[in-house]
Design a protein around this motif. Structure first.
Motif, PDB file in Angstrom:
ATOM      1  N   ARG A 178       2.146  11.036  -9.899  1.00 12.81           N
ATOM      2  CA  ARG A 178       1.539  11.079 -11.231  1.00 12.81           C
ATOM      3  C   ARG A 178       1.528  12.472 -11.849  1.00 12.81           C
ATOM      4  NH1 ARG A 178      -2.456  11.364  -7.623  1.00 12.81           N
ATOM      5  NH2 ARG A 178      -4.311  12.576  -8.073  1.00 12.81           N
ATOM      6  N   HIS A 179       1.680  13.514 -11.037  1.00 13.16           N
ATOM      7  CA  HIS A 179       1.684  14.877 -11.569  1.00 13.16           C
ATOM      8  C   HIS A 179       3.096  15.445 -11.728  1.00 13.16           C
ATOM      9  CE1 HIS A 179      -2.610  15.077 -11.412  1.00 13.16           C
ATOM     10  NE2 HIS A 179      -2.621  14.762 -10.138  1.00 13.16           N
TER      11      HIS A 179
ATOM     12  N   LYS B 297       0.807  -1.231   0.000  1.00  8.04           N
ATOM     13  CA  LYS B 297       0.000   0.000   0.000  1.00  8.04           C
ATOM     14  C   LYS B 297       0.835   1.274   0.000  1.00  8.04           C
ATOM     15  CE  LYS B 297      -4.588   0.141   1.742  1.00  8.04           C
ATOM     16  NZ  LYS B 297      -5.503   0.198   2.843  1.00  8.04           N
TER      17      LYS B 297
ATOM     18  N   MET C   8       2.361   1.848  -3.499  1.00  7.18           N
ATOM     19  CA  MET C   8       1.336   2.296  -4.448  1.00  7.18           C
ATOM     20  C   MET C   8       0.967   3.752  -4.183  1.00  7.18           C
ATOM     21  SD  MET C   8      -1.089  -1.031  -5.231  1.00  7.18           S
ATOM     22  CE  MET C   8      -2.164  -0.708  -3.903  1.00  7.18           C
ATOM     23  N   ALA C   9       0.859   4.144  -2.939  1.00  8.78           N
ATOM     24  CA  ALA C   9       0.530   5.531  -2.602  1.00  8.78           C
ATOM     25  C   ALA C   9       1.632   6.472  -3.068  1.00  8.78           C
ATOM     26  CB  ALA C   9       0.311   5.668  -1.098  1.00  8.78           C
ATOM     27  N   SER C  10       2.868   6.057  -2.919  1.00 11.14           N
ATOM     28  CA  SER C  10       4.004   6.876  -3.349  1.00 11.14           C
ATOM     29  C   SER C  10       3.970   7.091  -4.868  1.00 11.14           C
ATOM     30  CB  SER C  10       5.312   6.211  -2.938  1.00 11.14           C
ATOM     31  OG  SER C  10       6.412   6.928  -3.437  1.00 11.14           O
ATOM     32  N   VAL C  11       3.738   6.026  -5.613  1.00 10.87           N
ATOM     33  CA  VAL C  11       3.654   6.123  -7.073  1.00 10.87           C
ATOM     34  C   VAL C  11       2.477   7.001  -7.473  1.00 10.87           C
ATOM     35  CG1 VAL C  11       3.218   4.795  -9.179  1.00 10.87           C
ATOM     36  CG2 VAL C  11       4.820   3.937  -7.471  1.00 10.87           C
ATOM     37  N   PHE C  12       1.345   6.829  -6.819  1.00  8.65           N
ATOM     38  CA  PHE C  12       0.154   7.602  -7.137  1.00  8.65           C
ATOM     39  C   PHE C  12       0.390   9.098  -6.925  1.00  8.65           C
ATOM     40  CE2 PHE C  12      -4.202   9.150  -6.233  1.00  8.65           C
ATOM     41  CZ  PHE C  12      -4.789   8.765  -7.427  1.00  8.65           C
ATOM     42  N   ARG C  13       1.133   9.450  -5.861  1.00  8.11           N
ATOM     43  CA  ARG C  13       1.433  10.866  -5.594  1.00  8.11           C
ATOM     44  C   ARG C  13       2.309  11.474  -6.693  1.00  8.11           C
ATOM     45  NH1 ARG C  13       1.902   8.988  -0.362  1.00  8.11           N
ATOM     46  NH2 ARG C  13       4.158   8.800  -0.545  1.00  8.11           N
TER      47      ARG C  13
ATOM     48  N   ARG D  35       0.534   7.014 -19.829  1.00  7.01           N
ATOM     49  CA  ARG D  35      -0.663   6.659 -20.586  1.00  7.01           C
ATOM     50  C   ARG D  35      -0.392   6.710 -22.088  1.00  7.01           C
ATOM     51  NH1 ARG D  35      -3.949   9.339 -17.821  1.00  7.01           N
ATOM     52  NH2 ARG D  35      -3.834  11.297 -18.930  1.00  7.01           N
TER      53      ARG D  35
ATOM     54  N   GLY E 117       1.835  10.789 -15.261  1.00  4.44           N
ATOM     55  CA  GLY E 117       0.704   9.908 -15.564  1.00  4.44           C
ATOM     56  C   GLY E 117       0.288   9.986 -17.021  1.00  4.44           C
TER      57      GLY E 117
END
Length: 54
Positions: free
Chosen positions: A13-14, A3, A6-11, A44, A40
């Protein structure tokens, strides 16, 4: 991935990212030029690029 990873990667994305080394396979088309874009969006683009780029 756990978790926290994943949170680190999600942060991230910008975070600004660049796309380089993309070549157009279209005859007579110029290679695309990409300016800095969010990480991100860059991921994509690469994931969804079809047979028109290498």
């Amino acid at each position: 991935m756990d978790k926290s990873a994943m949170a680190s990667v999600f942060r991230m994305r910008h975070a600004p990212a660049g796309i380089s080394g993309v070549r157009s396979l279209g005859r007579g088309q110029a290679d695309p030029v990409f300016h800095s874009r969010p990480l991100g969006e860059a991921i994509r683009f690469i994931a969804e690029a079809d047979g028109q780029y290498i």
